[in-house]
Structure formats: structure tokens, C-alpha cells
Scaffold this motif. Sequence first.
Motif, PDB file in Angstrom:
ATOM      1  N   GLY A 109       0.843  -1.208   0.000  1.00 35.65           N
ATOM      2  CA  GLY A 109       0.000   0.000   0.000  1.00 35.65           C
ATOM      3  C   GLY A 109       0.874   1.253   0.000  1.00 35.65           C
ATOM      4  O   GLY A 109       0.633   2.214  -0.743  1.00 35.65           O
ATOM      5  N   ILE A 110       1.896   1.253   0.824  1.00 38.34           N
ATOM      6  CA  ILE A 110       2.775   2.425   0.919  1.00 38.34           C
ATOM      7  C   ILE A 110       3.549   2.609  -0.389  1.00 38.34           C
ATOM      8  O   ILE A 110       3.678   3.726  -0.901  1.00 38.34           O
ATOM      9  CB  ILE A 110       3.743   2.274   2.111  1.00 38.34           C
ATOM     10  CG1 ILE A 110       2.949   2.263   3.410  1.00 38.34           C
ATOM     11  CG2 ILE A 110       4.785   3.385   2.128  1.00 38.34           C
ATOM     12  CD1 ILE A 110       3.775   2.131   4.660  1.00 38.34           C
ATOM     13  N   LYS A 111       4.044   1.488  -0.935  1.00 39.34           N
ATOM     14  CA  LYS A 111       4.820   1.580  -2.174  1.00 39.34           C
ATOM     15  C   LYS A 111       3.970   2.195  -3.298  1.00 39.34           C
ATOM     16  O   LYS A 111       4.454   3.005  -4.083  1.00 39.34           O
ATOM     17  CB  LYS A 111       5.336   0.190  -2.585  1.00 39.34           C
ATOM     18  CG  LYS A 111       6.665  -0.138  -1.909  1.00 39.34           C
ATOM     19  CD  LYS A 111       7.006  -1.598  -1.938  1.00 39.34           C
ATOM     20  CE  LYS A 111       7.491  -2.074  -3.279  1.00 39.34           C
ATOM     21  NZ  LYS A 111       7.837  -3.520  -3.224  1.00 39.34           N
ATOM     22  N   LYS A 112       2.683   1.809  -3.334  1.00 37.84           N
ATOM     23  CA  LYS A 112       1.789   2.317  -4.377  1.00 37.84           C
ATOM     24  C   LYS A 112       1.601   3.842  -4.204  1.00 37.84           C
ATOM     25  O   LYS A 112       1.694   4.615  -5.162  1.00 37.84           O
ATOM     26  CB  LYS A 112       0.442   1.599  -4.271  1.00 37.84           C
ATOM     27  CG  LYS A 112      -0.378   1.690  -5.512  1.00 37.84           C
ATOM     28  CD  LYS A 112      -1.430   0.564  -5.544  1.00 37.84           C
ATOM     29  CE  LYS A 112      -2.467   0.886  -6.608  1.00 37.84           C
ATOM     30  NZ  LYS A 112      -3.547   1.734  -6.143  1.00 37.84           N
ATOM     31  N   ALA A 113       1.353   4.246  -2.955  1.00 35.41           N
ATOM     32  CA  ALA A 113       1.144   5.679  -2.699  1.00 35.41           C
ATOM     33  C   ALA A 113       2.401   6.479  -3.010  1.00 35.41           C
ATOM     34  O   ALA A 113       2.344   7.590  -3.561  1.00 35.41           O
ATOM     35  CB  ALA A 113       0.727   5.879  -1.244  1.00 35.41           C
ATOM     36  N   LEU A 114       3.567   5.912  -2.683  1.00 32.87           N
ATOM     37  CA  LEU A 114       4.840   6.596  -2.965  1.00 32.87           C
ATOM     38  C   LEU A 114       5.060   6.718  -4.478  1.00 32.87           C
ATOM     39  O   LEU A 114       5.520   7.752  -4.971  1.00 32.87           O
ATOM     40  CB  LEU A 114       6.022   5.838  -2.335  1.00 32.87           C
ATOM     41  CG  LEU A 114       6.126   5.868  -0.806  1.00 32.87           C
ATOM     42  CD1 LEU A 114       7.168   4.866  -0.310  1.00 32.87           C
ATOM     43  CD2 LEU A 114       6.471   7.278  -0.314  1.00 32.87           C
ATOM     44  N   GLU A 115       4.676   5.658  -5.182  1.00 32.13           N
ATOM     45  CA  GLU A 115       4.840   5.660  -6.635  1.00 32.13           C
ATOM     46  C   GLU A 115       3.976   6.755  -7.261  1.00 32.13           C
ATOM     47  O   GLU A 115       4.430   7.511  -8.124  1.00 32.13           O
ATOM     48  CB  GLU A 115       4.432   4.287  -7.163  1.00 32.13           C
ATOM     49  CG  GLU A 115       5.284   3.804  -8.330  1.00 32.13           C
ATOM     50  CD  GLU A 115       4.954   2.356  -8.616  1.00 32.13           C
ATOM     51  OE1 GLU A 115       5.408   1.504  -7.820  1.00 32.13           O
ATOM     52  OE2 GLU A 115       4.234   2.109  -9.597  1.00 32.13           O
ATOM     53  N   GLU A 116       2.737   6.847  -6.781  1.00 38.15           N
ATOM     54  CA  GLU A 116       1.834   7.875  -7.323  1.00 38.15           C
ATOM     55  C   GLU A 116       2.384   9.274  -7.072  1.00 38.15           C
ATOM     56  O   GLU A 116       2.281  10.162  -7.897  1.00 38.15           O
ATOM     57  CB  GLU A 116       0.448   7.752  -6.682  1.00 38.15           C
ATOM     58  CG  GLU A 116      -0.425   6.744  -7.425  1.00 38.15           C
ATOM     59  CD  GLU A 116      -1.614   6.280  -6.595  1.00 38.15           C
ATOM     60  OE1 GLU A 116      -1.988   6.962  -5.627  1.00 38.15           O
ATOM     61  OE2 GLU A 116      -2.132   5.183  -6.923  1.00 38.15           O
ATOM     62  N   ALA A 117       3.001   9.455  -5.904  1.00 37.93           N
ATOM     63  CA  ALA A 117       3.552  10.780  -5.571  1.00 37.93           C
ATOM     64  C   ALA A 117       4.966  10.965  -6.129  1.00 37.93           C
ATOM     65  O   ALA A 117       5.585  12.012  -5.934  1.00 37.93           O
ATOM     66  CB  ALA A 117       3.567  10.955  -4.056  1.00 37.93           C
ATOM     67  N   GLN A 118       5.495   9.944  -6.799  1.00 38.67           N
ATOM     68  CA  GLN A 118       6.872   9.952  -7.329  1.00 38.67           C
ATOM     69  C   GLN A 118       7.894  10.286  -6.238  1.00 38.67           C
ATOM     70  O   GLN A 118       8.745  11.146  -6.392  1.00 38.67           O
ATOM     71  CB  GLN A 118       6.988  10.923  -8.505  1.00 38.67           C
ATOM     72  CG  GLN A 118       6.068  10.543  -9.652  1.00 38.67           C
ATOM     73  CD  GLN A 118       6.429  11.249 -10.954  1.00 38.67           C
ATOM     74  OE1 GLN A 118       7.042  12.302 -10.931  1.00 38.67           O
ATOM     75  NE2 GLN A 118       6.056  10.663 -12.059  1.00 38.67           N
ATOM     76  N   ILE A 119       7.743   9.570  -5.122  1.00 39.56           N
ATOM     77  CA  ILE A 119       8.701   9.714  -4.022  1.00 39.56           C
ATOM     78  C   ILE A 119       9.459   8.407  -3.892  1.00 39.56           C
ATOM     79  O   ILE A 119       8.839   7.340  -3.814  1.00 39.56           O
ATOM     80  CB  ILE A 119       7.973  10.039  -2.690  1.00 39.56           C
ATOM     81  CG1 ILE A 119       7.309  11.419  -2.801  1.00 39.56           C
ATOM     82  CG2 ILE A 119       8.949  10.001  -1.512  1.00 39.56           C
ATOM     83  CD1 ILE A 119       6.489  11.794  -1.574  1.00 39.56           C
ATOM     84  N   GLN A 120      10.800   8.500  -3.889  1.00 40.80           N
ATOM     85  CA  GLN A 120      11.624   7.281  -3.820  1.00 40.80           C
ATOM     86  C   GLN A 120      12.036   6.978  -2.391  1.00 40.80           C
ATOM     87  O   GLN A 120      12.854   7.709  -1.807  1.00 40.80           O
ATOM     88  CB  GLN A 120      12.887   7.507  -4.650  1.00 40.80           C
ATOM     89  CG  GLN A 120      12.914   6.677  -5.909  1.00 40.80           C
ATOM     90  CD  GLN A 120      14.288   6.638  -6.524  1.00 40.80           C
ATOM     91  OE1 GLN A 120      15.039   7.599  -6.413  1.00 40.80           O
ATOM     92  NE2 GLN A 120      14.624   5.543  -7.161  1.00 40.80           N
ATOM     93  N   VAL A 121      11.469   5.925  -1.852  1.00 48.76           N
ATOM     94  CA  VAL A 121      11.894   5.417  -0.543  1.00 48.76           C
ATOM     95  C   VAL A 121      11.813   3.902  -0.632  1.00 48.76           C
ATOM     96  O   VAL A 121      10.848   3.378  -1.191  1.00 48.76           O
ATOM     97  CB  VAL A 121      10.946   5.880   0.600  1.00 48.76           C
ATOM     98  CG1 VAL A 121      11.394   5.293   1.933  1.00 48.76           C
ATOM     99  CG2 VAL A 121      10.907   7.387   0.703  1.00 48.76           C
ATOM    100  N   PHE A 122      12.824   3.222  -0.084  1.00 47.57           N
ATOM    101  CA  PHE A 122      12.799   1.763  -0.204  1.00 47.57           C
ATOM    102  C   PHE A 122      12.466   1.093   1.126  1.00 47.57           C
ATOM    103  O   PHE A 122      12.924   1.543   2.182  1.00 47.57           O
ATOM    104  CB  PHE A 122      14.162   1.253  -0.686  1.00 47.57           C
ATOM    105  CG  PHE A 122      14.383   1.530  -2.147  1.00 47.57           C
ATOM    106  CD1 PHE A 122      13.775   0.742  -3.111  1.00 47.57           C
ATOM    107  CD2 PHE A 122      15.179   2.592  -2.557  1.00 47.57           C
ATOM    108  CE1 PHE A 122      13.969   0.993  -4.462  1.00 47.57           C
ATOM    109  CE2 PHE A 122      15.374   2.857  -3.907  1.00 47.57           C
ATOM    110  CZ  PHE A 122      14.765   2.053  -4.864  1.00 47.57           C
TER     111      PHE A 122
ATOM    112  N   ILE B 291       2.028  10.323   3.618  1.00 46.80           N
ATOM    113  CA  ILE B 291       1.834   8.960   3.103  1.00 46.80           C
ATOM    114  C   ILE B 291       2.162   7.936   4.194  1.00 46.80           C
ATOM    115  O   ILE B 291       1.403   7.007   4.443  1.00 46.80           O
ATOM    116  CB  ILE B 291       2.718   8.726   1.849  1.00 46.80           C
ATOM    117  CG1 ILE B 291       2.193   9.556   0.693  1.00 46.80           C
ATOM    118  CG2 ILE B 291       2.794   7.242   1.481  1.00 46.80           C
ATOM    119  CD1 ILE B 291       3.077   9.577  -0.528  1.00 46.80           C
ATOM    120  N   LEU B 292       3.293   8.142   4.859  1.00 45.65           N
ATOM    121  CA  LEU B 292       3.706   7.163   5.869  1.00 45.65           C
ATOM    122  C   LEU B 292       2.718   7.141   7.037  1.00 45.65           C
ATOM    123  O   LEU B 292       2.364   6.086   7.552  1.00 45.65           O
ATOM    124  CB  LEU B 292       5.128   7.454   6.345  1.00 45.65           C
ATOM    125  CG  LEU B 292       6.219   7.219   5.298  1.00 45.65           C
ATOM    126  CD1 LEU B 292       7.573   7.711   5.792  1.00 45.65           C
ATOM    127  CD2 LEU B 292       6.330   5.737   4.931  1.00 45.65           C
TER     128      LEU B 292
END
Length: 362
Positions: free
Chosen positions: A310-323, A356-357
Amino acid sequence: MAVPENIRKRLEERTELGLLRSLSPPKKGWVDFCSNDYLGIAKNHFSGNQLLGSGGSRLLTGNYSKIEELEENASSFFGAPSLYFNSGYQANIGLLQAVGQRGDLYLFDEFSHASIRDGLQLSRAQSLKFKHNDLQHLAQLLKGKSGYNNIYVVTESIFSMHGDGPDLPALLDLCETHHAFLILDEAHSVGITGAQGRGISFAYKEHPSLFARIFPLGKAFGVQGAFISGSDLLKDYLINFARSFIYTTAPSPVIAEAVANSIDRVFEADKARDNLKLNLAYWHGEGNNREANSLSAIQFVPCPRIKHDGIKKALEEAQIQVFPIRYPTVPEQMEGFRVIIHSYNTKSEIDSLKKILQAHAQ
Ligand SMILES: Cc1ncc(COP(=O)(O)O)c(C=O)c1O
């Protein structure tokens, strides 16, 4: 700075046998029947007067003037004789393989970086882990371990997964009490901590138990390679016994110039270091003008794996890179997201990430 007796002895033995290796001064204008530059490509000029490659190991033709100047420069920056390695990985495996001998013991933090673990495997010394940042556990182990020639404690100033670190003054005192030598990897603190970015240990560089400091340059220095800083004896020892230094091609002069440039930039980067602190304070929600307690740019957000997608999807939509950091890199109960705060992140970027987090991680 203390140096174990067997290190001095091994160097003396090599000298007596006439087998001591030393870096020879660069030979300008000599006829080359020695370098590995079979097609003359290393001799090409890259930009301006810069040669493209070093043409060989440091102990053969790869000891050009710029790399010697770079090490002098690094020695004065870190306040101790320093030797360049092609990467932090090579620095750690070379140091640990060379230093620990049969009859020696390495005590290392259980969360140590892979390069430290691999170096321990390559050495002839025994090794034993202590609980993460747990000086009481380390003290217990030190108390029970007499009978070794030398004991080395190996740890990191800031750990790359969770951004935490040991209490350095207490750790140094503990080492002194038990006559142990400290080896400290400053990959994640050099450049952002200490006077002009010289690292957390700079303030303790004269401490008798501080044996070696590793400064990988791929993080805050923005380049590549690593310096190992310690003493003249340690430097000579590594030149003679560290296989990852001896049996590899010296860095290109292009890299040496980039590293020299990066030392100058780190030295002058007080403003960026201040911005980083302000951003850390903002990340911690402490307001714009208060400094964060934490010196680490690495901020770990614990989060069970079930929530990662869920977090990865939201980060992708916002174009934020966190692993996400997952097992087996960390134990399963310690999984989460590893956020790196930079001097150049804006407050609105930090707000977006936090939103997001906060929405998903609880
Ligand atoms: C603590 C630590 N030491 C050493 C290294 C290796 O450095 P390099 O990337 O220069 O090989 C890293 C890299 O992540 C690290 O985190």
C-alpha cells in the motif's frame, strides 16, 4: 594512537627479510615496460592534463603524484595518516583480513555491514558478535576474554539500516579499560558530523584505543572509494598486507581529482550541514529553527511487511523514492522504510512523505 605489537613485528620481519613493500615515487618521463596499459589507452588525456587511467596497482605504476597528494590532503583533513581504497567494501575487507591474526579476537556488532562480516571471514582471527549497540554485553564479553594476543572491537558510528549508533566516548573508555583496539566505520557520519564533516570520531582521534577509522566516500562525499585513517604504522602495514589494496588497479586519476574536489566541498559545506539539521528537526516535528537531536540522516520508520505494498503504491503515485528494508537484510520484526533526509529536500517534500507514511504505516 595505539598499534598492536604484532603489527609492528610483522613489519619488522618483512624489513629484515628485505621484503618490505613501499609506494615508490612516481617516475615521470621514464620508458614504460611495466604498466598494464597494453594499448596506451590509460595514457590518453581525459580532460585538460588528466590521464584516463592509472595503468597498474599502487605498488607498480599506479602511484602517480595526484593520488599521493590526495592522501596527504586526506591525512590533514582527518588528522591522521590515511590510505585510499577503491571502495568502502574493499577498505573493510582489506583492513580486517590484514589486521586480525591467529590468536586475536574480533568482537563485532551483530548488525555490522556485509563488508565488515566478509572481512572477518577472510581473517585468521576468531570473531564473536555482541548485541547491537549494547555496551553492557560487549563489556561482559571483554571481561571473559583474556588469553588473546589482541582484541579488536569493530562497529559503525551510524548504522545504515536504522540510523542509530553506539555511545562513542563510552565505547572508547570500555576499550581502554580492557586494552582493546577500536575499529570504527564512519560511512554514514563522515561529511555530516564533526568539525567541517570530519566525522564523529575526529574529536577523539588521539584516544589511545582508537586504532582505525574507515571513511567510505560514496555517501556524504558524493564520490567513491574510502580512506582508512590511523597511524603511519597502520598505513605501512596495509600497504604490505591488505590484499584488496595490493592486488587491484589504482584508481583513475579522474577519480583522484573528483575525490580531492569532494574533500574541498565537504570542508566548505557548513550551510548544507545546517540545512540537513533543520530538515531533520522538521522531519521530527520540532519546528523550523530547532536542531534535531539525531545526527543521522537515516531515519527508520518501522512498518510490518503486510503494509508495504500500500505504501509503495502511494509513494509511486507521488513519485517519491523510498525503499522498504526487509528480511534477510534485517530481522523480520525490524522491517520498515528507510528514509534518507537530505540538505536539499524541501519542507513540502518532507510533508508529502510524512503524510503517506502516517496514513499507511500505523
Ligand atoms: C557501514 C558501511 N561500510 C561500508 C560500506 C561500503 O562502502 P562502498 O559503497 O564504498 O563500497 C557501506 C555501504 O553501504 C556501509 O554502509
